[in-house]
Design a protein around this motif. Structure first.
Motif, short mmCIF file in Angstrom:
data_model
loop_
_atom_site.label_atom_id
_atom_site.label_comp_id
_atom_site.label_asym_id
_atom_site.label_seq_id
_atom_site.Cartn_x
_atom_site.Cartn_y
_atom_site.Cartn_z
N GLY A 223 0.79 -1.22 0.00
CA GLY A 223 0.00 0.00 0.00
C GLY A 223 0.82 1.27 0.00
N GLU A 224 2.15 1.13 -0.06
CA GLU A 224 3.02 2.30 -0.04
C GLU A 224 3.14 2.91 -1.44
OE1 GLU A 224 5.85 -1.09 -1.07
OE2 GLU A 224 3.89 -0.75 -0.19
N ASP A 225 3.52 4.19 -1.49
CA ASP A 225 3.76 4.86 -2.76
C ASP A 225 5.12 4.43 -3.32
OD1 ASP A 225 1.38 6.21 -2.83
OD2 ASP A 225 2.17 8.03 -1.90
N MET A 226 5.13 4.05 -4.60
CA MET A 226 6.37 3.66 -5.26
C MET A 226 6.53 4.47 -6.54
SD MET A 226 6.36 -0.50 -4.81
CE MET A 226 8.04 -0.59 -5.45
N PRO A 227 7.78 4.86 -6.87
CA PRO A 227 7.99 5.67 -8.09
C PRO A 227 7.73 4.86 -9.34
CG PRO A 227 10.09 5.07 -7.10
CD PRO A 227 9.04 4.63 -6.13
N GLU A 228 7.05 5.46 -10.29
CA GLU A 228 6.69 4.82 -11.55
C GLU A 228 7.13 5.73 -12.70
OE1 GLU A 228 4.39 1.74 -13.81
OE2 GLU A 228 5.17 1.85 -11.77
N LEU A 229 7.80 5.14 -13.67
CA LEU A 229 8.24 5.91 -14.84
C LEU A 229 7.04 6.25 -15.71
CD1 LEU A 229 10.81 6.96 -16.28
CD2 LEU A 229 10.83 4.82 -17.57
N VAL A 230 6.85 7.54 -15.98
CA VAL A 230 5.72 8.01 -16.80
C VAL A 230 6.17 8.33 -18.22
CG1 VAL A 230 3.97 9.81 -17.05
CG2 VAL A 230 4.53 8.92 -14.78
N ALA A 231 7.33 8.98 -18.35
CA ALA A 231 7.85 9.36 -19.67
C ALA A 231 9.37 9.45 -19.58
CB ALA A 231 7.27 10.70 -20.12
N ILE A 232 10.03 9.24 -20.73
CA ILE A 232 11.49 9.29 -20.75
C ILE A 232 11.97 9.69 -22.14
CG2 ILE A 232 11.71 6.83 -21.33
CD1 ILE A 232 14.23 6.82 -19.49
N SER A 233 13.06 10.44 -22.15
CA SER A 233 13.70 10.82 -23.41
C SER A 233 15.17 11.07 -23.14
CB SER A 233 13.05 12.08 -24.01
OG SER A 233 13.23 13.18 -23.14
N ILE A 234 15.99 10.83 -24.16
CA ILE A 234 17.40 11.16 -24.04
C ILE A 234 17.53 12.68 -24.09
CG2 ILE A 234 19.65 10.97 -25.17
CD1 ILE A 234 18.84 8.23 -26.15
N THR A 235 18.37 13.23 -23.21
CA THR A 235 18.53 14.68 -23.14
C THR A 235 18.90 15.26 -24.50
OG1 THR A 235 19.26 14.46 -20.84
CG2 THR A 235 19.76 16.53 -21.95
N ASN A 236 18.22 16.37 -24.83
CA ASN A 236 18.39 17.09 -26.11
C ASN A 236 17.83 16.31 -27.31
OD1 ASN A 236 19.75 19.20 -24.77
ND2 ASN A 236 21.71 18.12 -24.96
N SER A 237 17.05 15.27 -27.05
CA SER A 237 16.40 14.53 -28.14
C SER A 237 14.95 14.98 -28.26
CB SER A 237 16.46 13.03 -27.86
OG SER A 237 15.67 12.32 -28.80
N THR A 238 14.44 14.95 -29.46
CA THR A 238 13.05 15.32 -29.69
C THR A 238 12.10 14.13 -29.49
OG1 THR A 238 13.29 14.86 -32.06
CG2 THR A 238 13.68 17.13 -31.32
N GLU A 239 12.65 12.93 -29.34
CA GLU A 239 11.83 11.73 -29.17
C GLU A 239 11.54 11.50 -27.69
OE1 GLU A 239 11.77 6.97 -30.34
OE2 GLU A 239 13.56 8.17 -30.69
N LYS A 240 10.26 11.53 -27.34
CA LYS A 240 9.83 11.33 -25.96
C LYS A 240 8.89 10.14 -25.91
CE LYS A 240 7.79 13.77 -22.01
NZ LYS A 240 7.21 15.04 -21.54
N LEU A 241 9.20 9.18 -25.05
CA LEU A 241 8.39 7.98 -24.94
C LEU A 241 7.42 8.13 -23.77
CD1 LEU A 241 7.97 5.14 -26.14
CD2 LEU A 241 9.61 4.29 -24.45
N LEU A 242 6.13 8.08 -24.06
CA LEU A 242 5.08 8.16 -23.04
C LEU A 242 4.61 6.74 -22.75
CD1 LEU A 242 3.04 11.18 -24.49
CD2 LEU A 242 4.85 11.23 -22.74
N LEU A 243 4.82 6.31 -21.53
CA LEU A 243 4.58 4.91 -21.19
C LEU A 243 3.10 4.52 -21.30
CD1 LEU A 243 6.92 3.01 -20.42
CD2 LEU A 243 7.49 5.40 -20.11
N HIS A 244 2.19 5.44 -20.96
CA HIS A 244 0.78 5.08 -20.98
C HIS A 244 0.24 4.91 -22.41
CE1 HIS A 244 0.38 9.53 -21.33
NE2 HIS A 244 -0.66 9.22 -22.08
N GLU A 245 1.02 5.32 -23.41
CA GLU A 245 0.59 5.13 -24.79
C GLU A 245 0.97 3.75 -25.33
OE1 GLU A 245 2.13 8.32 -27.14
OE2 GLU A 245 0.68 9.79 -26.37
#
Length: 218
Positions: free
Chosen positions: A100-122
């Motif tokens: 029942g504790e809060d745990m960190p979850e990755l929502v989105a990630i991109s390489i710095t200075n890159s235009t490509e952003k990956l949205l996990l919920h998609e």
């Protein structure tokens, strides 16, 4: 009296609230709460769940290391970004942990200075499937050094064969001395997005023939 009723009816019709617009099936809604954080740092390594499927990254920010979870069916897309030891920008949400504790979850990630952003919920989970039926033959039994949760595994002809523990206990001593092994089972589709930490494709057998003896996997 009739006139008053008509006037009241017209007033009610004008004031009647419009029905809510229906949700369209193509709309995507994030399952994460609105409390998200944005950080920059480096991805050090990948981690896996008890089945051996990659489902987390080890993220370092200002010397602090944190495991960030993501859905295992998103692993292939994340691996395509070639993130290891590169500076990345991430967005973190929270999920409820096993206690029942809060745990960190990755929502989105991109390489710095890159235009490509990956949205996990998609990245939608695959439809349930037992996989494609395969026959695997070999003569060299290699027991996997890592257990995958309750299951035991071995390598045969470049495939990772998963067995229930009671079957592994019975068959492993026989497999070690086998001259010919035939595995019939179902191989997970690589298009489903899962990636095993071993780097091998996973096969769940329903039948194994060791030399001249055949065993049903239950």
């Amino acid at each position: 009296m009739l006139l008053l009723l008509l006037v009241a009816g017209v007033f009610w019709y004008i004031q009647k609230p419009a029905p809510p617009e229906p949700n369209h099936p193509h709309e995507i809604h994030s399952p994460f709460n609105a409390e998200t954080s944005q950080l920059s740092g480096k991805v050090l390594e990948f981690g896996s769940n008890e089945r051996g499927d990659i489902d987390k990254i080890l993220f370092e920010n200002d010397g602090q290391k944190t495991w960030l979870h993501f859905p295992p069916h998103a692993a292939a897309r994340i691996r395509e970004l070639d993130l290891l030891n590169k500076k990345v920008s991430i967005e973190i949400g929270k999920r409820e942990g096993p206690a029942g504790e809060d745990m960190p979850e990755l929502v989105a990630i991109s390489i710095t200075n890159s235009t490509e952003k990956l949205l996990l919920h998609e990245i939608h989970p695959p439809r349930p499937s037992q996989g494609k039926e395969v026959n695997i033959t070999g003569s060299t039994f290699i027991e996997s050094p890592k257990n995958h949760g309750p299951e035991q595994s071995f390598l045969l002809s470049g495939k990772l064969i998963l067995l229930p523990p009671h079957m592994a206990q019975t068959l492993f001593p026989i497999l070690r001395n086998a001259k010919h092994i035939l595995v019939k089972g179902y191989e997970r589709d690589s298009l489903d997005g899962f990636v095993n930490i071993s780097g091998q494709q996973v096969v769940r057998p329903y039948e194994i023939t060791i030399d001249s003896a055949t065993y049903l996997i239950q």
